[in-house]
Design a protein around this motif. Structure first.
Motif, short mmCIF file in Angstrom:
data_model
loop_
_atom_site.label_atom_id
_atom_site.label_comp_id
_atom_site.label_asym_id
_atom_site.label_seq_id
_atom_site.Cartn_x
_atom_site.Cartn_y
_atom_site.Cartn_z
N GLY A 1 46.98 37.21 63.02
CA GLY A 1 47.13 38.66 63.16
C GLY A 1 45.88 39.35 63.65
O GLY A 1 45.87 40.57 63.80
N GLY A 2 44.83 38.61 63.79
CA GLY A 2 43.59 39.20 64.28
C GLY A 2 42.84 39.97 63.23
O GLY A 2 41.99 40.79 63.54
N SER A 3 43.12 39.72 61.97
CA SER A 3 42.42 40.42 60.89
C SER A 3 41.12 39.72 60.59
O SER A 3 41.06 38.49 60.54
N PRO A 4 40.06 40.49 60.38
CA PRO A 4 38.76 39.87 60.07
C PRO A 4 38.67 39.41 58.61
O PRO A 4 37.72 38.72 58.23
N ALA A 5 39.60 39.81 57.77
CA ALA A 5 39.55 39.49 56.33
C ALA A 5 39.97 38.05 56.10
O ALA A 5 40.92 37.56 56.69
N ARG A 6 39.21 37.39 55.24
CA ARG A 6 39.51 36.00 54.89
C ARG A 6 39.32 35.81 53.37
O ARG A 6 38.67 36.61 52.71
N LEU A 7 39.91 34.72 52.87
CA LEU A 7 39.68 34.33 51.47
C LEU A 7 38.63 33.24 51.44
O LEU A 7 38.70 32.26 52.18
N LYS A 8 37.65 33.42 50.53
CA LYS A 8 36.54 32.48 50.47
C LYS A 8 36.37 32.00 49.03
O LYS A 8 36.55 32.77 48.08
N LEU A 9 36.06 30.73 48.86
CA LEU A 9 35.79 30.16 47.54
C LEU A 9 34.32 30.31 47.23
O LEU A 9 33.45 29.86 47.99
N MET A 10 34.01 30.92 46.06
CA MET A 10 32.63 31.11 45.67
C MET A 10 32.15 29.89 44.88
O MET A 10 32.94 28.99 44.55
N GLU A 11 30.85 29.84 44.60
CA GLU A 11 30.28 28.70 43.89
C GLU A 11 30.85 28.55 42.48
O GLU A 11 30.92 27.44 41.94
N ASP A 12 31.25 29.66 41.86
CA ASP A 12 31.83 29.60 40.50
C ASP A 12 33.32 29.27 40.53
O ASP A 12 33.97 29.26 39.48
N GLY A 13 33.87 29.00 41.73
CA GLY A 13 35.26 28.64 41.84
C GLY A 13 36.20 29.82 42.00
O GLY A 13 37.41 29.62 42.20
N GLN A 14 35.69 31.05 41.91
CA GLN A 14 36.52 32.24 42.04
C GLN A 14 36.76 32.56 43.52
O GLN A 14 36.01 32.13 44.40
N LEU A 15 37.84 33.34 43.75
CA LEU A 15 38.16 33.80 45.10
C LEU A 15 37.48 35.12 45.38
O LEU A 15 37.35 35.97 44.49
N ARG A 16 37.12 35.29 46.61
CA ARG A 16 36.57 36.57 47.03
C ARG A 16 37.07 36.85 48.46
O ARG A 16 37.34 35.94 49.24
N ALA A 17 37.18 38.13 48.79
CA ALA A 17 37.52 38.53 50.16
C ALA A 17 36.23 38.54 50.99
O ALA A 17 35.19 39.00 50.53
N SER A 18 36.30 38.00 52.19
CA SER A 18 35.10 37.89 53.02
C SER A 18 35.50 37.87 54.49
O SER A 18 36.68 37.73 54.82
N VAL A 19 34.52 38.05 55.33
CA VAL A 19 34.80 37.99 56.78
C VAL A 19 34.79 36.54 57.27
O VAL A 19 35.12 36.28 58.42
N SER A 20 34.39 35.63 56.38
CA SER A 20 34.41 34.20 56.73
C SER A 20 35.06 33.43 55.60
O SER A 20 35.24 33.95 54.50
N SER A 21 35.42 32.19 55.87
CA SER A 21 36.07 31.37 54.86
C SER A 21 35.51 29.96 54.88
O SER A 21 35.18 29.44 55.95
N ASN A 22 35.37 29.40 53.68
CA ASN A 22 34.90 28.01 53.57
C ASN A 22 36.01 27.09 53.05
O ASN A 22 35.75 25.99 52.57
N VAL A 23 37.27 27.56 53.12
CA VAL A 23 38.41 26.79 52.63
C VAL A 23 38.73 25.68 53.62
O VAL A 23 38.95 25.93 54.80
N THR A 24 38.78 24.46 53.10
CA THR A 24 39.09 23.30 53.94
C THR A 24 40.59 23.02 53.88
O THR A 24 41.17 22.96 52.80
N THR A 25 41.18 22.85 55.02
CA THR A 25 42.62 22.59 55.07
C THR A 25 42.92 21.19 54.55
O THR A 25 42.37 20.21 55.06
N PRO A 26 43.78 21.07 53.53
CA PRO A 26 44.12 19.75 53.00
C PRO A 26 44.99 18.97 53.97
O PRO A 26 45.67 19.55 54.83
N ALA A 27 44.99 17.68 53.83
CA ALA A 27 45.75 16.81 54.74
C ALA A 27 47.25 17.09 54.65
O ALA A 27 47.97 16.90 55.63
N SER A 28 47.71 17.56 53.48
CA SER A 28 49.15 17.78 53.31
C SER A 28 49.68 18.88 54.22
O SER A 28 50.88 18.92 54.52
N VAL A 29 48.82 19.81 54.65
CA VAL A 29 49.29 20.90 55.51
C VAL A 29 48.49 20.96 56.81
O VAL A 29 48.48 22.00 57.49
N ALA A 30 47.86 19.87 57.15
CA ALA A 30 47.00 19.88 58.34
C ALA A 30 47.79 20.16 59.61
O ALA A 30 47.31 20.84 60.52
#
Length: 333
Positions: A135-164
């Motif tokens: 959709g061209g949205s700059p918002a992304r979900l990012k995993l923080m060091e404490d394991g919590q989710l945060r909204a961010s302009v970048s994401s560090n979520v790795t796509t699992p093989a099950s949905v690659a």
């Protein structure tokens, strides 16, 4: 078997005390059993509530994820929109519940739930980020060091093989299928088992309470019967003979010296009755002796009077001496 009064009283009191102790012990036992079952029912109810709440939170998380994915696919540009906040909140609640499960949960089931949730959570993050990217949205979900989710302009979520190789609608369907499998499969089975356990424990607790009440009533009745029986036994073997001895002694005191005492036993009561009987015989014997001596006194007095009338002083002196001897014997008993 010979039993003295003390032994009979001890047996009667011991029987009553034993019944009281038995009543108290069994009442405590069945009350404890009922309490244990009630505690088990309460623990099962807590597990059922925990499963229900977790199912609700997972469903809420997927609802928030759907709203967020729909908004992101339309080009939502706010970095911290309300949808992101709601999703993060639901995710935090689920993490908290998994970290603090209800007591008594099956570790194997908890592991299945945790693994299933980790899979769903990661696939959901990939799905939402994919929708935001399309959709061209700059918002992304990012995993923080404490394991919590945060909204961010970048994401560090790795796509699992099950949905690659899964995208778009198929990805959404796959995530939905996995979440429904967790909620309607594992969690529902856990909840059903917990409810059945709760109901069974509740029924056992009620049965134990009813049994405790029945046992208490039966033992109270048995204690009453034992108490009455012990009291009647003591009345028959102790109080009854004493009353018989009392009535016979009253007859003797009234002058009925031939009244016979009845010996019911050879115990202390029998010994007492025997002693009273001996005392009665001794008194009757002494009364007979006194009567004989009184007769001798009267005869001697008549002799003295006749001698005095005839002027026979020697016989008067002899009769007077005899009266003195009789009087002395009567005084000595």
């Amino acid at each position: 078997m010979f039993l003295d009064v003390r032994s009979r009283v001890a047996i009667a009191m011991g029987a009553m005390v034993a019944m009281c102790i038995l009543t108290g012990a069994l009442s405590w036992h069945y009350s404890a059993v009922a309490s244990n079952h009630a505690s088990a029912a309460g623990s099962a109810a807590e597990r059922a509530q925990w499963v229900s709440e977790l199912s609700h939170q997972v469903t809420a998380f997927m609802g928030e994820a759907s709203d967020l994915a729909f908004g992101a696919s339309g080009g939502v540009s706010e970095e911290f929109s309300s949808e992101y906040g709601d999703l993060v909140g639901a995710d935090s609640d689920i993490s908290r519940m998994l970290a603090h499960p209800a007591d008594g949960m099956d570790p194997a089931n908890l592991e299945r739930v945790a693994n299933g949730w980790d899979t769903i959570r990661l696939e959901t993050l990939v799905w939402v980020n994919a929708e935001a990217d399309s959709g061209g949205s700059p918002a992304r979900l990012k995993l923080m060091e404490d394991g919590q989710l945060r909204a961010s302009v970048s994401s560090n979520v790795t796509t699992p093989a099950s949905v690659a190789n899964v995208t778009g609608v198929e990805l959404r369907r796959l995530v939905r299928a996995h979440s429904e499998g967790l909620v309607d499969g594992v969690l529902r089975d856990m909840g059903t088992a917990a409810v059945k356990e709760r109901d069974a424990a509740t029924a056992l607790a009620e049965d134990a309470r009813r049994l405790a009440t029945t046992v208490l009533l039966v033992l109270m009745l048995a204690t009453l019967i034992v108490s009455v029986a012990a009291s009647l036994w003591l009345l028959r073997t102790i109080v009854g003979p004493l009353n018989d001895a009392k009535h016979t002694a009253e007859r003797v005191a009234a002058g009925e010296y031939g009244a016979q005492f009845t010996r019911h036993s050879a115990d202390e009561v029998g010994v007492l009755v025997g002693a009273i009987e001996q005392m009665r015989d001794s008194v009757v014997s002494r009364i007979g002796i006194m009567q004989e001596m009184a007769g001798a006194v009267l005869v001697t007095i008549d002799g003295v009077q006749e001698a005095a009338a005839a002027g026979d002083l020697a016989n008067v002196r002899e009769g007077t001496a005899a009266l003195g001897v009789l009087a002395d014997e009567m005084l000595r008993g």
